[in-house]
Design a protein around this motif. Structure first.
Motif, PDB file in Angstrom:
ATOM      1  N   LEU A  44     183.204  -2.145  48.136  1.00 41.71           N
ATOM      2  CA  LEU A  44     182.053  -2.864  48.667  1.00 41.71           C
ATOM      3  C   LEU A  44     180.819  -1.984  48.519  1.00 41.71           C
ATOM      4  N   HIS A  62     178.211  -8.301  49.976  1.00 43.85           N
ATOM      5  CA  HIS A  62     179.569  -8.806  49.761  1.00 43.85           C
ATOM      6  C   HIS A  62     179.563 -10.268  49.344  1.00 43.85           C
ATOM      7  N   VAL A  68     185.319  -7.877  53.910  1.00 44.07           N
ATOM      8  CA  VAL A  68     184.430  -7.068  54.753  1.00 44.07           C
ATOM      9  C   VAL A  68     185.102  -6.756  56.085  1.00 44.07           C
TER      10      VAL A  68
END
Length: 113
Positions: A44, A62, A68
């Motif tokens: 990420l 994202h 996440v």
């Protein structure tokens, strides 16, 4: 001449105060950088920084909320912090656990698409 000296002294005091503030925040800033690195290890894109009004923050770019959530949970666990999801604000708040002395500063994690 005294106005110049007063201004110079005030500027020097502000500089010393800001340097002292940075030294007090250094452990929390390093913790924030480690958490950001842990999140980045999950593929990420993220950025950690200190905001004077909002405190320590991490911004994550994202496309998948579940990815996440998993990355934030893993990074929080590694840092011995608890993630609290605030769905109405679209952010996570990492708070220190009760057994940590001194208590670490909270870290706000913003997730943006």
């Amino acid at each position: 001449m005294s106005l110049f000296l007063d201004t110079t002294n005030q500027m020097a005091l502000r500089y010393v105060d800001s340097v002292n503030s940075i030294h007090r925040l250094r452990p929390d800033m390093e913790r924030c950088d480690r958490i950001a690195a842990d999140i980045a290890a999950h593929n990420l894109e993220c950025r950690a920084f200190y905001h004077a009004r909002n405190g320590l923050e991490i911004h994550i770019r994202h496309t998948d909320d579940d990815h996440v959530r998993a990355a934030v949970s893993a990074a929080a666990q590694a840092a011995n912090m608890e993630p609290v999801y605030e769905p109405l604000k679209g952010r996570y708040l990492l708070v220190g656990t009760a057994d940590q002395v001194p208590a670490p500063k909270n870290i706000t994690i913003w997730s943006v698409e």
